[in-house]
Each structure stands twice: as structure tokens, then as C-alpha cells.
Design a protein around this motif. Structure first.
Motif, PDB file in Angstrom:
ATOM      1  N   GLY A  10      28.099   3.719  10.212  1.00 39.53           N
ATOM      2  CA  GLY A  10      28.681   4.199  11.457  1.00 39.53           C
ATOM      3  C   GLY A  10      27.674   4.145  12.600  1.00 39.53           C
ATOM      4  O   GLY A  10      26.651   3.466  12.557  1.00 39.53           O
ATOM      5  N   ARG A  11      27.976   4.848  13.682  1.00 37.57           N
ATOM      6  CA  ARG A  11      27.078   5.029  14.829  1.00 37.57           C
ATOM      7  C   ARG A  11      26.791   3.717  15.565  1.00 37.57           C
ATOM      8  O   ARG A  11      25.806   3.634  16.299  1.00 37.57           O
ATOM      9  CB  ARG A  11      25.739   5.654  14.407  1.00 37.57           C
ATOM     10  N   ALA A  12      27.599   2.690  15.373  1.00 34.16           N
ATOM     11  CA  ALA A  12      27.341   1.421  16.052  1.00 34.16           C
ATOM     12  C   ALA A  12      27.461   1.571  17.567  1.00 34.16           C
ATOM     13  O   ALA A  12      26.642   1.030  18.325  1.00 34.16           O
ATOM     14  CB  ALA A  12      28.311   0.352  15.548  1.00 34.16           C
ATOM     15  N   LEU A  34      20.461  11.924  25.878  1.00 35.70           N
ATOM     16  CA  LEU A  34      20.535  13.152  25.096  1.00 35.70           C
ATOM     17  C   LEU A  34      21.444  12.888  23.903  1.00 35.70           C
ATOM     18  O   LEU A  34      22.606  12.505  24.083  1.00 35.70           O
ATOM     19  CB  LEU A  34      21.105  14.281  25.941  1.00 35.70           C
ATOM     20  N   VAL A  35      20.906  13.077  22.700  1.00 40.94           N
ATOM     21  CA  VAL A  35      21.670  12.829  21.487  1.00 40.94           C
ATOM     22  C   VAL A  35      21.988  14.168  20.841  1.00 40.94           C
ATOM     23  O   VAL A  35      21.094  14.857  20.337  1.00 40.94           O
ATOM     24  CB  VAL A  35      20.892  11.938  20.500  1.00 40.94           C
ATOM     25  N   GLY A  36      23.247  14.571  20.870  1.00 41.18           N
ATOM     26  CA  GLY A  36      23.663  15.842  20.295  1.00 41.18           C
ATOM     27  C   GLY A  36      24.412  15.641  18.997  1.00 41.18           C
ATOM     28  O   GLY A  36      25.220  14.717  18.869  1.00 41.18           O
ATOM     29  N   GLY A  37      24.147  16.489  18.045  1.00 39.16           N
ATOM     30  CA  GLY A  37      24.843  16.399  16.776  1.00 39.16           C
ATOM     31  C   GLY A  37      24.573  17.633  15.945  1.00 39.16           C
ATOM     32  O   GLY A  37      23.513  18.261  16.063  1.00 39.16           O
ATOM     33  N   LYS A  43      21.222  12.501  13.644  1.00 35.59           N
ATOM     34  CA  LYS A  43      20.503  12.240  14.895  1.00 35.59           C
ATOM     35  C   LYS A  43      19.214  11.461  14.625  1.00 35.59           C
ATOM     36  O   LYS A  43      18.928  10.453  15.273  1.00 35.59           O
ATOM     37  CB  LYS A  43      20.184  13.568  15.592  1.00 35.59           C
ATOM     38  N   THR A  44      18.441  11.967  13.656  1.00 32.01           N
ATOM     39  CA  THR A  44      17.170  11.310  13.362  1.00 32.01           C
ATOM     40  C   THR A  44      17.392   9.900  12.827  1.00 32.01           C
ATOM     41  O   THR A  44      16.659   8.962  13.182  1.00 32.01           O
ATOM     42  CB  THR A  44      16.376  12.154  12.346  1.00 32.01           C
ATOM     43  N   ARG A 196      24.704  11.177  27.706  1.00 32.02           N
ATOM     44  CA  ARG A 196      24.812  12.099  26.575  1.00 32.02           C
ATOM     45  C   ARG A 196      25.641  11.456  25.473  1.00 32.02           C
ATOM     46  O   ARG A 196      26.755  10.978  25.717  1.00 32.02           O
ATOM     47  CB  ARG A 196      25.432  13.430  26.997  1.00 32.02           C
ATOM     48  N   LEU A 197      25.076  11.456  24.273  1.00 30.16           N
ATOM     49  CA  LEU A 197      25.775  10.939  23.099  1.00 30.16           C
ATOM     50  C   LEU A 197      26.008  12.091  22.132  1.00 30.16           C
ATOM     51  O   LEU A 197      25.047  12.672  21.621  1.00 30.16           O
ATOM     52  CB  LEU A 197      24.943   9.854  22.402  1.00 30.16           C
ATOM     53  N   ASP A 198      27.243  12.443  21.878  1.00 27.38           N
ATOM     54  CA  ASP A 198      27.569  13.460  20.890  1.00 27.38           C
ATOM     55  C   ASP A 198      28.070  12.751  19.635  1.00 27.38           C
ATOM     56  O   ASP A 198      29.064  12.012  19.685  1.00 27.38           O
ATOM     57  CB  ASP A 198      28.623  14.420  21.438  1.00 27.38           C
ATOM     58  N   LEU A 199      27.375  12.964  18.525  1.00 28.94           N
ATOM     59  CA  LEU A 199      27.690  12.232  17.299  1.00 28.94           C
ATOM     60  C   LEU A 199      28.887  12.864  16.597  1.00 28.94           C
ATOM     61  O   LEU A 199      28.822  14.018  16.157  1.00 28.94           O
ATOM     62  CB  LEU A 199      26.482  12.235  16.360  1.00 28.94           C
TER      63      LEU A 199
END
Length: 910
Positions: A10-12, A34-37, A43-44, A196-199
Motif C-alpha cells: 500500500g501507501r503508493a 506532515l505524515v500522520g498515522g 509512518k516509519t 499533510r498525509l494521513d495514512l
């Protein structure tokens, strides 16, 4: 080893967003992500996948609470970069400051902190990032920022609001569910260059990919079970794989503990001990705490590493995931936890070289085992460690901990070497340093409530001064009452401290005479006592008071300008001189002073702090000189790089001024329009209200203009600085309405001691029914070489001429005003001039010949092109096209695009 998928599932889309942000940074744009999850949400893993192809420096935030090393992620980034690289990139003067983050960077000590240490540090970190990016594009990653200490959050906010130049991408990972930091990340995400990226949870298909990567195959029943139980959380999925069909625990914590409980007893014991140290622990320290030999500890921890719970990290160990450490530590019984904290505290106390953790970690261990005396002593030592690191927020938290423990420790005073009142004062000062008066006021109030002012006048004076400082930060005018009480009580060295603060604050309130008198007294005392820092501050205060915003004598400021001063002091002198030049109608001189100030700021690494004031003065000087294109370009360049709210409000004053004068342009920030006009400092409220009223007048919105005027006329300190009030009064007079008598009354009581004030005063008199001295106004603006107010004065003088029946004089003045308005592109004024001339039956005034570019724009305008189409065809911005159209309208003396085309055809121009 426990299952960890080699497949990046995922996460493509998120990975593509990161790569796009990196491309923008490489192309010279500001960029941050900003990567939120949720915990375990990947995230890592996402950042690790992204980092495979780009140069990355990563620093984690550690879950240590008050024991965290301040600026820990940036310390880690500098260590990964290496001492030699930092030394090669940065000037020698910056190294002692950066040594706060990287001990051992240089033998030189950081300079004494005068309250600007943190801002200087922030500037140097930004400069280092920019120099790194100039070498080769770099991504700076701060992981788990929800655990960041307050100082780290402040540094992150600074970097986001003052984005580095080309080649630097900032990436921050965090958990959105953490309430303490949620507002910060929401605020930063609103910045125009931030993404902002929310996973989201993994889909079932993505979970299947993850399972396939772990097991080599993905049984559909297992995938359904794991997806249902794990909710699409990648870490949960990894923990569940291999458990499908069995009695699986219902929470991630229980799943992780199940992995721990499968370990041999020695491994479990070592892992429990490691969890008490935090996310990372050194091998030597853990061996000493567990009592194991080096080989014995390695053997004990091997199963934990094999099961994916612990990983080697330099000369120590780190938990594979913070959630593992949380689960292990929470699983300890209270007695086990207390015993471990005591062993860590005693071991570090005996052998401090085993720990690279700060003194505050020792305080946490002592408090964790219930030894309040040792915890208090360690917290006290750690507080000054934090101050030396310019980490004032952590210093405040530690001092608050000292105060909490104080009554539980009978010998607290000998342990700390000071009284509880001194701790309260230190904590209040720390609260002031981070701009949190709400935390500082209750602390200093406790000290004041317990102070006998007759027996302890010096202590009372110092505490009143601290309370005044907190009140001043809150905009509470009672600060002057506190300072005046302190001045009556203070003697000796404390009197110098009180007079330094009181004299400078009196200038802010417009009390120039009293400020100068008390400043001179303080200066004499400071010189006699050898208080050099106070001498420098008071010399500038006295010189500022003597200059009176341009109404007085600037000679003392001029002398200071040529004296050796520190950069902050030199900038203060240059800013005040520029302010005085603007107020005396010498914008060209002011512009030269701002250039000097900006050079000092650049050379000193203070561009983003002390350099902001000359940046505002520079834009104002360009606006006054009629160099509006330069003003707009400089303003936009600054706004692109600086996102501090206070700075943007000051810049918005001039954006609104340009919008009003041109009749077109970018809209102001909504935050600027929401600033209360009847409160706060008049230096901000009055110019902002004036420009908002000008903007409304340019749009023929007289009610809107009068509303802005009405609001600001209620300001409690309306008349403290005439230099800001006179322009507002003229604009208020232009707005007209029932307030005119009040405006005339205020003007009649207000001194007009500078050429600028005299020009405004004469205009106000004419506009409010007094004698029309427009010739004097015109002459004044001609001498001061300020074209826009000159054109306005010519227009109003022409209106007065028409009222008096002098049509020839009116026609001449209208024609001259139209020419100036055309050259400036002042479309609203040009329309008023044209309409007045037509109503009077005068020939339409000419605004001068069209430039070559304006002729090109006019030809496209005649073909029906929009501003955007004109911009595309001529390879210019839509804003520039809009300005050209406004200037054409002004020069042709018409009021619309259609009229411009018709006039151009009549005259053979199109």
C-alpha cells in the motif's frame, strides 16, 4: 525472527506525494510534509521507503517525557551529519551556539544568554539546513514528533514558518490521536507550502500483499481474519500473522506482550530493564543495571533481537517500535518499576559516564522510585542544564517539578542552595522566555503574596517587575502600575533592573519625557555599577526617547549607529532611525537604513528574527517612494519565506495599502483582517485600520471605511504616538460621516511636529471644514518626494479650485495628478480624477504616454483577452498583467477596461 514483511504494501499514493514534495524542494520551492498515522500505522516504513532514493538525515523524538534531551531529533541529525561536516559548513561564530545541540563541536563556550539564545540557535539550525541543501538536496526527517519536547516543537514550528531555501525538504511524522500536539500540526498543515498525509488503514488487498511478503503466500481465509482483527494496521497485521485460527489476544498491546512472554526468562528480564531507560539504552549502562557481564547481556538480549523486539543502535539498543517499549514498561508491576528506576538512578549516580542522557533523566528515575530529595536535587540541576541549552520550556517544567517536590523535602533549601521564592522567580522568567505569561503569573503572584514589601523592598521590586513582564505579554496595561511601584521600592542593582524595564516600556506607551528621565537615571546607575549589558540597553532607550519618533533629536541615535554594538543592539538603533526617517518624510534615507539593517541581520544569522523589523520598514519605504512594483515584489518574497503571524500582520498593512492604491492585487490574510482594531499596540492597530479604511474607500465602500475608523477611534492609547495617528485621521476625514467633528477635535489637540504630520494636519483641517491650505500640503509632499499623497493632494486642491470657480488651476492640477496616478498605476485615484474632470466639463487629463509593454497589453485588451490570457501570451504573471491594465486605465483617464479599449481606438492606439 517474528514476521516483518519485506514487501512495502500500500501507501503508493503517499509515497508519490513525498516524492513530489522532494521534487518541489529540488526545484527551489519551499516544501514540507506532515505524515500522520496511528501507532503502528506505517509512518516509519513509508519514510524509510522514500529515503531509499534520496539523501536523508533522520532524528527521532523519544518517549521520555520530562527526561527527553531537548532538541533530541536535531542532535541526532547533527551527529549523523558529523562534526567535520558541521564545522566545514558553518562559520566559527555559529559553532558555540550549535554546540548546545552537539556537545564537543567546539571548545568555545556558548555566549551568555541574554534572552535571545534560543532564537540565535534556531537561526543557525536553519542556516545549516540551507547550506546542506545548497551542497546537495537533503531531506530532514523528524520522527514521532508527538513526543517532541516543547523546545523541539518550537524549532520545528520555526523551520516550517521560515522554510529553508532550495534543496531542503522537511518531513515530520506524528500520531494525530495525541491531543497535546494536535493543534500544532493542524496549524502547520495550513501553511501554503506544507502537505499533510494521513495514512489510512490498509485495504484487504494491501494486507494480502503484506502477508504474502511475510509467508510467501496469502491464504484468503487468513487474510480476511488478519484484516478483520488488525483493522488494516500494518504492525497489528505483522503481529497477527501466524496466529490466525488460534486464541488471539484482542489488543495490539496484548499481542506484543505475547511475543515478549515467549522469550526466555533472562531476555524478558533484560527487556524489562531496558524499558525503564526509554526507547534507547546504552550497553554498558544496561549491563550495570542488570548485573550481567558484557557477554551475558548480549546472550540474554539475542532472543529479543531475533524476535524483532530490540535492535542494535550504535553502542546500545533501541526498541523496534515505540509501542513495544510502551507495552513492556506498562506490564511491569509498580514495585518492579520502582526498583528498576532506583537501580538506574544509583548506577548513573555512581558512574555518570555510562549515560548520555541529560540530568533530567536522573530526576525521572529518582522520582520513579519515590526518592523525593534526590529527585528534587536532580531536577534543579537539570533545569540549569536546560537553560544552558536554550530550552526554556523544559527548564520551566523542571522548575515546576522542583516546586511540586519542595514541601515534601525538609532540606530543599540546602539541596538547591536557594529559597523557594528564588525558584518561583526563575520559573517565572522561564515562562516569560517562552511567551507563556499564563503559567508565569500564578508563580510570581505566589511569591508576591508572601513578600513583606517593607522588610524586603528589593525582593518586592524584582517580583513586581517580573509580574509586570507577564502582564505586558498579555497586553495588560497594569504592567506600568507594577513597574512604578517597583521603582518606588527599588535601590541598588535592582533599581537598575527596574529602570531598564520601566523606561523602555514607557516609550511603548508614548510617555517619552518620563521614559527619558528614568532612562538617564538608570544609565548613570548602570555605569557606576559596571552593568555593561544594562548600559547598552539604556543608552539606546534614552536615545530613542530623545528622537521622539522623529519629532525630537536623533543625534544620540546617530552616534550609537557608529559605535561598536552587538547585532541585536545595532539592529534596534537602525530600525529606530529608519522609523524616524519615515516619520520625517525621508523615505529614501529610511530605505538605505533598512538595507544596512538587513545586511547586519544576514551577517549575524538573524534574518528570521531581528531581521524582520527592517524588512517591514523596507517595504514601507518603497511604498512611500512610489516604487510599488518593488514593494510588492519584496513583500511577496518575504511572505513566501516568513510565516510568523505577527510579522505577517505587519506585512499585510502594506499589502492592503498596495491593494487600495492599485485597486487590484492579492487579498490580505484573513488573520490580519481579524485583528481587533480597538486593542493591542497602537503601532499595529492604527496603521492597519488606516489601510483597511483606504481599501474600503478605493472600493467606494464608505460604510466599511467608517466602520474601521470607528473601531480604532475607541483604542485606549489612540494618541500616544502622533506619527501613527495623523495618517489615520486624514483617512478618517476622507471617509467623512458623523465622526468628522470628533476627528477635528482630536486633530486640534494633537501636536504636528514633523513635515509629515504638518502635511496630514493641513489636509485634515481642510477636509473637516477648516481653511483649505492645499498649496501647503502639495509643497510638503513635493519636498518629501512622495508621489501618491502628492497626487491625492493635487486632486483635492483641484476640487477646491472648482468650488472657488478657478477652472484653469483645477484643470492643471487634475492633469498633473492624473500623470502621477498613471505612472504609479493608481487606478482608483485615476478614475476619480477622470470622473471629476468630466463632471466639470474639463478635457480628460492625460496620464502620460504608454510604455511599450502597456501598448502590447492594450492591443491584447482590445482583442477581448482576459488578464490571465494576456499573462500567458506575454509570459508574465496574471498579477503583473492586472497592474498593466490598471495603469492603462489611469493613463487614458477612463474608469473601465471597455472605456480603455474605446479610448484607445479613438486615439489610434489599438
Amino acid at each position: 525472527m517474528e514476521p516483518v514483511s519485506p514487501v512495502f504494501a500500500g501507501r503508493a499514493a503517499e509515497l508519490a506525494e513525498l516524492r513530489a514534495a522532494h521534487a518541489r524542494a529540488c526545484a527551489g520551492e519551499a516544501a514540507a510534509v506532515l505524515v500522520g498515522g496511528e501507532a503502528g500505522g506505517g509512518k516509519t516504513r513509508l519514510v524509510t521507503e522514500f529515503a531509499r532514493d534520496v539523501r536523508t538525515l533522520t532524528g527521532p523524538c523519544l518517549d521520555l517525557g520530562a527526561a527527553s534531551l531537548p532538541y533530541a531529533p536535531f542532535t541526532a541529525i547533527l551527529r549523523r551529519l558529523g562534526r567535520d561536516a558541521v564545522v566545514s559548513l558553518m562559520p566559527a561564530a555559529a559553532l558555540p551556539e550549535l554546540a548546545r545541540l552537539m556537545p564537543g563541536l567546539t571548545a568555545a563556550e556558548p555566549p551568555p544568554d541574554d534572552g535571545t539564545g534560543q532564537m540565535r540557535l534556531f537561526e543557525h539550525v536553519l542556516a545549516l539546513a540551507e547550506r546542506l541543501g545548497a551542497q546537495d538536496p537533503v531531506t530532514l526527517v523528524v520522527e514521532d514528533a508527538h513526543w517532541a519536547d516543547r523546545s523541539t516543537r518550537d524549532l520545528l514550528s520555526f523551520l516550517f514558518r521560515n522554510p529553508p531555501r532550495a534543496g531542503v525538504l522537511l518531513v515530520v511524522t506524528f500520531r494525530p490521536e495525541e491531543p497535546g500536539t494536535r493543534p500544532l500540526f493542524a496549524d502547520l498543515a495550513r501553511l501554503p507550502h506544507a502537505t499533510r498525509l494521513d495514512l489510512p488503514p490498509l485495504t484487504r488487498a494491501e494486507v494480502a500483499d503484506q502477508v504474502r511478503g511475510i509467508l510467501g503466500a496469502a491464504d484468503p481465509a487468513m487474510v480476511r481474519d488478519v484484516h478483520a482483527r488488525g483493522g488494516g494496521n500494518p504492525l497489528f497485521v505483522e503481529a497477527l500473522v501466524g496466529s490466525a485460527g488460534a486464541a488471539v489476544p484482542g489488543s495490539l498491546r496484548e499481542l506484543l506482550l505475547a511475543r515478549v512472554r515467549r522469550l526466555p526468562e533472562p531476555a524478558r528480564a533484560a527487556l524489562h530493564a531496558a524499558s525503564a531507560a526509554g526507547d534507547r539504552v546504552g550497553h554498558g549502562l544496561l549491563a550495570a543495571v542488570t548485573g550481567l557481564s558484557d557477554p551475558g547481556l548480549s546472550e540474554a538480549l539475542r532472543p529479543a533481537a531475533d524476535h524483532g523486539l530490540l535492535v542494535p543502535d550504535g553502542d546500545g539498543y533501541a526498541f523496534w517500535h515505540a509501542l513495544i517499549r510502551e507495552a513492556v514498561h506498562e506490564d511491569l508491576l509498580p514495585g518492579e518499576r520502582s526498583a528498576l528506576h532506583r537501580r538506574f538512578a544509583e548506577t548513573i549516580g555512581r558512574s555518570p559516564e555510562l549515560s548520555d542522557a541529560p540530568e533530567s533523566a536522573l530526576a525521572v528515575h529518582w522520582q520513579g522510585c519515590g526518592d523525593h530529595a534526590q529527585a528534587l536535587a536532580a531536577a534543579w540541576e537539570a533545569a540549569w542544564e536546560r537553560q544552558a541549552a536554550a530550552a526554556y520550556a523544559e527548564q520551566l517544567s523542571l522548575l515546576e517539578r522542583v516546586l511540586d517536590l519542595w514541601d515534601r523535602v525538609p532540606d530543599a533549601e540546602p539541596l538547591t542552595g536557594c529559597t523557594r521564592h528564588a525558584v518561583l522567580e526563575a520559573a517565572t522568567a522561564a515562562a516569560g522566555a517562552i511567551g507563556e505569561p499564563g503559567r508565569g503569573l500564578p508563580l510570581i503572584q505566589r511569591a508576591l503574596d508572601e513578600t513583606d514589601r517593607r522588610r524586603e523592598p528589593a525582593h518586592a521590586a524584582r517580583r513586581l517587575t517580573l509580574r509586570a513582564q507577564m502582564r505586558g505579554y498579555q497586553g495588560d496595561e497594569d504592567e506600568l502600575d507594577d513597574l512604578r511601584q517597583a521603582e518606588r521600592l527599588a535601590t541598588g542593582p535592582v533599581r537598575v533592573e527596574v529602570l531598564t524595564r520601566l523606561s523602555s516600556r514607557l516609550l511603548v506607551y508614548g510617555e517619552m519625557d518620563e521614559g527619558e528621565r528614568l532612562g538617564r537615571e538608570g544609565l548613570a546607575l548602570a555605569r557606576a555599577s559596571g552593568a555593561r549589558r544594562a548600559v547598552a540597553h539604556l543608552e539606546i532607550t534614552v536615545a530613542e526617547a530623545a528622537a521622539r519618533d522623529g519629532d525630537g533629536d536623533p543625534a544620540a541615535l546617530e552616534r550609537l549607529r557608529h559605535r561598536p554594538l552587538g547585532p541585536w543592539e545595532r539592529l534596534r538603533v537602525l530600525n529606530t532611525l529608519a522609523h524616524c526617517r519615515l516619520n520625517t518624510g525621508r523615505p529614501a534615507d529610511a530605505l538605505a537604513l533598512t538595507a544596512e539593517g538587513l545586511a547586519v541581520a544576514e551577517d549575524s544569522g538573524l534574518t528570521h528574527s531581528a531581521g524582520l523589523a527592517p524588512a517591514v520598514n523596507q517595504v514601507e519605504a518603497l511604498y512611500r517612494l512610489g516604487r510599488w512594483d518593488e514593494a510588492a515584489g519584496t513583500l511577496q518574497k518575504r511572505l513566501d519565506r516568513h510565516h510568523a503571524p505577527a510579522f505577517r500582520v505587519h506585512m499585510m498593512i502594506w499589502r492592503i495599502a498596495l491593494l487600495a492604491a492599485w485597486g487590484t492585487g492579492p487579498a490580505p490574510d484573513p488573520e490580519a483582517l481579524a485583528v481587533p482594531l480597538d486593542a493591542g499596540f497602537p503601532q499595529t492597530a492604527l496603521p492597519l485600520a488606516q489601510m483597511i479604511a483606504e481599501w474600503r474607500l478605493a472600493e467606494d465602500d464608505r460604510p466599511g471605511a467608517r466602520a474601521a475608523v470607528d473601531a480604532v477611534l475607541r483604542h485606549p492609547r489612540l494618541t500616544v504616538q502622533p506619527c501613527h495617528l495623523w495618517p489615520l485621521l486624514e483617512t478618517a476625514a476622507h471617509a467623512g460621516g458623523p465622526r468628522l467633528p470628533e476627528i477635528a477635535a482630536v486633530a486640534s489637540r494633537l501636536p504636528a511636529a514633523t513635515p509629515v504630520a504638518e502635511a496630514h494636519a493641513a489636509a485634515v483641517t481642510a477636509l473637516t471644514g477648516g481653511p483649505a491650505a492645499w498649496d501647503a500640503v502639495i509643497t510638503a509632499w513635493e519636498r518629501m518626494e512622495q508621489p501618491y499623497p502628492l497626487a491625492r493632494a493635487l486632486f483635492h486642491a483641484a476640487c477646491a479650485d472648482l468650488a472657488a470657480g478657478d477652472r484653469a488651476a483645477a484643470a492643471s492640477r487634475l492633469d498633473r495628478a492624473a500623470g502621477i496616478a498613471g505612472r504609479l498605476g493608481a487606478a482608483p485615484l485615476a478614475r476619480r480624477i477622470s470622473e471629476r474632470a468630466r463632471r466639470a466639463g474639463l478635457s480628460g487629463p492625460s496620464g502620460g504616454p504608454l510604455t511599450a509593454r502597456e501598448s502590447e497589453v492594450l492591443r491584447l485588451l482590445a482583442r477581448g483577452r482576459s488578464n490571465r490570457e494576456i499573462a500567458d501570451e506575454l509570459f508574465i504573471s496574471p498579477k503583473t498583467a492586472s497592474v498593466h491594465v490598471s495603469r492603462i486605465i489611469a493613463k487614458l483617464g477612463v474608469s473601465s477596461r471597455g472605456e480603455a479599449v474605446a479610448a484607445a481606438r479613438d486615439r489610434g492606439l489599438a
